[in-house]
Design an enzyme around this catalytic site. Structure first.
Site, PDB file in Angstrom:
ATOM      1  N   HIS A 400       7.782  44.404 -31.038  1.00  0.00           N
ATOM      2  CA  HIS A 400       6.372  44.750 -31.213  1.00  0.00           C
ATOM      3  C   HIS A 400       5.469  43.619 -30.720  1.00  0.00           C
ATOM      4  O   HIS A 400       4.506  43.834 -29.987  1.00  0.00           O
ATOM      5  CB  HIS A 400       6.115  45.029 -32.704  1.00  0.00           C
ATOM      6  CG  HIS A 400       4.689  45.356 -33.007  1.00  0.00           C
ATOM      7  ND1 HIS A 400       3.772  44.396 -33.384  1.00  0.00           N
ATOM      8  CD2 HIS A 400       4.008  46.527 -32.950  1.00  0.00           C
ATOM      9  CE1 HIS A 400       2.594  44.977 -33.568  1.00  0.00           C
ATOM     10  NE2 HIS A 400       2.711  46.275 -33.314  1.00  0.00           N
ATOM     11  N   CYS A 708      10.314  54.006 -18.879  1.00  0.00           N
ATOM     12  CA  CYS A 708       9.178  53.444 -19.618  1.00  0.00           C
ATOM     13  C   CYS A 708       9.626  52.310 -20.512  1.00  0.00           C
ATOM     14  O   CYS A 708       8.864  51.782 -21.297  1.00  0.00           O
ATOM     15  CB  CYS A 708       8.432  54.526 -20.381  1.00  0.00           C
ATOM     16  SG  CYS A 708       9.465  55.431 -21.522  1.00  0.00           S
TER      17      CYS A 708
HETATM   18  C1  PEP Z   1      12.582  52.227 -25.024  1.00  0.00           C
HETATM   19  O1  PEP Z   1      13.413  52.415 -25.896  1.00  0.00           O
HETATM   20  O2  PEP Z   1      12.848  51.742 -23.903  1.00  0.00           O
HETATM   21  C2  PEP Z   1      11.172  52.564 -25.266  1.00  0.00           C
HETATM   22  C3  PEP Z   1      10.282  52.522 -24.314  1.00  0.00           C
HETATM   23  O3  PEP Z   1      10.833  52.905 -26.542  1.00  0.00           O
HETATM   24  P1  PEP Z   1      10.561  51.850 -27.712  1.00  0.00           P
HETATM   25  O4  PEP Z   1      10.568  50.483 -27.116  1.00  0.00           O
HETATM   26  O5  PEP Z   1       9.244  52.201 -28.303  1.00  0.00           O
HETATM   27  O6  PEP Z   1      11.718  52.139 -28.609  1.00  0.00           O
END
Ligand code: PEP
Ligand code: MG
Length: 756
Positions: A400, A708
């Site tokens: 985060h 992403c």
């Molecule tokens: C991921 O897991 O790559 C992602 C983009 O989701 P998060 O980081 O929010 O788990």
């Protein structure tokens, strides 16, 4: 006069002709070859509504509660109906049609575009949607002009004016009518080098109409011309497989295969290059700044269709290298490294340490302080915004703290091991978010090793076939994100919108009701969807692990989990609590109804088609038509990668690699566990292989693919994805420009390899 000709207007006429027309007028006046045309002025729109007497009825119809999405939709439909069904006064009608015939004859093809007169207002959507109709002919022109007028009353425009208390009768709209150029060749031209700013003209050229080059679906020839010597220094002739032309019968734009003999033929010859360069230099001189020009050639004539300044994206914004709160009065400093960790967000920042271990200590973080904590949570974002820099004991590049710091542009060092024990309140430190170090004292940038913060950024966005999007986790970062020129948002996380209320979704609903919960989501998404409109914004449904929920009000009811990363999160939680999940989906439904057709829905942590089918049927239950909207899944588990074919058959439109999770689940490396952080390898062959296979299957099933996860910002991953044929790549705000250039480089190499 209902209309003004482009050669009669200029910047001073902005109010009556709008921004688009005024700039075309200026180019015309400067003697540049702009296709002929005229503007149906803003005054004509006003005469239309006043002389026909529809004004009162119209403004009454759109005077609705901005928060009532049904009323907004009705208002749009009603306004359209009133405008489209009302005849133009005879003299207006005649003047518009007579002017049209002057362009060519009564069958000439023209382009009809709205030209907003209120572009300088805080939100351009205030002034209506930007309508464009190509290949309009005959009396159809009158209906198209009216469609442009009606665009003043889309749900979004009405919403904005109502919200901000602006009267609907204060906004006007003009309409540009311009001869279509049936381009035999077309393209774009940068009057200075787009990556280096050197005095070189770059021309991209392809056969047929410009749509292919502008949208990136055709790989154009590339020509580089030295402006000093006028020599063509580089020519790359592309294999141009497709082209766009106007169907002579229907007037529609059609995609065709380029005839075999023209595929590898050079598009523009020496004379045309000379003419383009000459015109480019004149446009640049006129505006006194480098320009990005759209051009077309028809029967040997070169036309200028549009010109925009090449914008330089400044990366030295808030919270960057000089965010030390010292106003430049930097004292000498001790250089010893006190602590080190992962450089998670670039830049150098100095300030007083504020150790935060409970939410109620957030107030002690003031402007320019350095937050030091075990790990940040969504509640800390307001304090993170005030801080000059962020240091955490735990977490990796996908934590985060790392994600939010990058979006805020605040330098950060994460995973230091023991920052909260080693550092003390009020101690002044300097953190380096590139190197991952924390040093004693306030340090000037030039006293450290050369700092990479002042990275030369390319001044313009390169044109790429693979789309480059941006990730957004806090709605407040939307403006910075949009300024990158990204092709959309590849991941909008909604966790922050919900968790920043300090309550779990269940507790929030208990305290404030379902409507308020839905509204929190609508408001958060709407800010981003507006900023990017009409570029797509892929919004992910809630995916927070229970350890994050536990820290909030209502968190005591969360299950205690040994390993929350493998626990009750993502779609599995949503499907287990359909009543709560349906409120999220209801927020999407309302957004669609309000006209946010750029919003897409993405489901996290799905494992198989069963998950997809259940989510799909819940969408349908709340009134979202899965056939009409774009929706898809994140591929974050090996199961999802291996089961992608069944998911494609279940109707998904896209799959996006969440490599933060895909890596942790493929390699069994907890992404939040510092002890094994060195094992967290997103480029591990197993991860790359799962990605490669998934892209291939998706291509076979016409499902688009993206990434992403954090790895989308890494050049090696970009290389892998472009080579495998991914549709888009979504990167961190600070990485978008580099990724665009990396994509371009890999695409060009692929192209060269294919012609060798
Ligand atoms: C991921 O897991 O790559 C992602 C983009 O989701 P998060 O980081 O929010 O788990
Ligand atoms: Mg994930």
């Amino acid at each position: 006069m209902a209309v003004l000709w482009l050669d009669e207007i200029g910047a001073d006429d902005l109010e009556s002709v709008g921004g688009k027309a005024a700039s075309l007028g200026e180019l015309t006046a400067a003697g540049l070859p702009v296709p002929p045309g005229f503007v149906v002025t803003a005054g004509t729109y006003r005469r239309f509504i006043e002389e026909t007497g529809i004004d009162e009825e119209l403004f009454e119809a759109v005077d609705v509660d901005a928060e009532d999405s049904e009323a907004l939709a009705e208002a749009e439909a009603r306004a359209q109906e009133i405008i489209l069904e009302t005849e133009m006064p005879e003299d207006l009608r005649e003047e518009v049609l007579a002017s049209y015939e002057e362009i060519g004859d009564d069958e000439a093809f023209v382009a009809v575009r709205s030209s907003a007169t209120a572009e300088d207002l805080p939100d351009a959507s205030f002034a209506g949607q930007q309508e464009t109709f190509l290949n309009v002919t005959g009396e159809d022109l009158l209906a198209r002009v009216k469609r442009c007028w009606a665009s003043l009353f889309t749900q979004r425009a009405t919403y904005y004016r109502q919200e901000q208390g602006f009267a609907h009768d204060t906004v006007d709209i003009a309409v540009v009518v311009q001869q279509m150029v049936e381009a035999e060749k077309s393209g774009v031209m940068f009057t200075s080098h787009p990556s280096t700013g050197e005095r070189k003209v770059i021309i991209e050229a392809a056969w047929g109409l410009g749509e292919g080059v502008v949208s990136g679906s055709v790989t154009p020839d590339n020509y580089v011309i030295d402006r000093g010597t006028a020599a063509v220094t580089d020519v790359e002739v592309a294999d141009k497989k497709t082209m766009y032309i106007k169907d002579p019968e229907t007037g529609e734009t059609d995609e065709r295969a380029v005839p075999e003999e023209k595929r590898n033929e050079q598009v523009v010859d020496e004379t045309e290059i000379e003419r383009l360069v000459e015109l480019g230099e004149r446009v640049e001189d006129h505006y006194d700044t480098p320009q990005d020009v759209e051009w077309a050639i028809f029967e040997g004539e070169v036309y200028m269709l549009q010109s925009r300044p090449i914008t330089t994206i400044s990366e030295d914004g808030e919270g960057a290298a000089t965010a030390d709160g010292s106003g430049g009065a930097v004292q000498h400093a001790e250089k010893d490294v006190l602590l080190s960790g992962l450089g998670a967000s670039p830049g150098v920042a100095s300030g007083a340490v504020r150790i935060v271990d409970k939410l109620d200590q957030l107030d002690k973080v003031g402007e320019g302080d350095i937050i030091v904590t075990e790990m940040t949570t969504p509640d800390m974002v307001p304090a993170m915004k005030r801080a000059a820099g962020i240091v955490t004991s735990e977490g990796g590049m996908t934590s985060h703290a790392a994600i939010v710091a990058r979006e805020l542009g605040a330098p950060a060092v994460v995973g230091t091991g023991g920052a909260t024990d080693t550092l003390e309140d009020d101690q002044v430190v300097t953190l380096d978010g590139d190197k991952g170090t924390i040093r004693e004292g306030r340090q000037a940038q030039d006293e450290t090793e050369p700092v990479e913060e002042v990275r030369p950024q390319a001044p313009v966005k390169p044109m790429t076939a693979t789309e480059v999007k941006v990730n957004v986790s806090i709605p407040e970062a939307a403006e910075r994100a949009a300024a990158t020129g990204a092709d959309g948002v590849g991941l909008l996380r909604i966790e922050h919108m919900i968790l920043s209320t300090s309550k779990t979704p269940e507790r929030y609903i208990e305290d404030h009701g379902e409507r308020a919960y839905v509204q929190e989501i609508v408001d958060g998404v709407r800010g981003v969807a507006d900023e990017f409109y009409p570029r797509p914004v892929r919004v992910r449904t809630l995916d927070a692990p229970t350890d994050e929920f536990r820290q909030l009000e209502g968190g005591d009811d969360e299950p205690e989990e040994h390993n929350p990363m493998l626990g009750y999160r993502g779609i599995r939680r949503s499907l287990d609590r359909p009543e709560v999940f349906k409120h999220e989906l209801e927020a999407f439904r309302q957004l669609f109804e309000m006209g946010y057709d750029n919003v897409e829905i993405m489901f996290p942590l799905v494992n198989d088609a069963e998950d997809v089918l259940q989510a799909r049927s819940l969408m349908a239950e709340v009134g979202i038509d899965p056939e009409k909207r774009s929706w898809g899944v994140m591929v974050e588990t090996p199961a999802a990668a291996l089961g992608i074919e069944e998911m494609a058959e279940a109707g998904i439109d896209f799959a996006s690699f969440g490599t933060n999770d895909l890596t942790q689940y493929t390699l069994a490396v907890d992404r939040n566990n510092g002890t094994v952080a060195d094992q967290f390898d997103e480029l591990h062959p197993a991860v790359l292989d799962l990605i490669g296979q998934t892209i291939e299957t998706c291509r076979d099933h016409d499902v688009s693919t993206s990434i992403c996860g954090q790895a989308g910002s890494r050049p090696q991953m970009v290389n892998h994805l472009v080579n495998k044929g991914a549709t888009s790549i979504s990167a961190n705000i600070d990485a978008v420009r580099d990724v665009q250039h990396e994509v371009k480089r890999v695409e060009q190499k692929l192209l060269l390899d294919s012609v060798r």
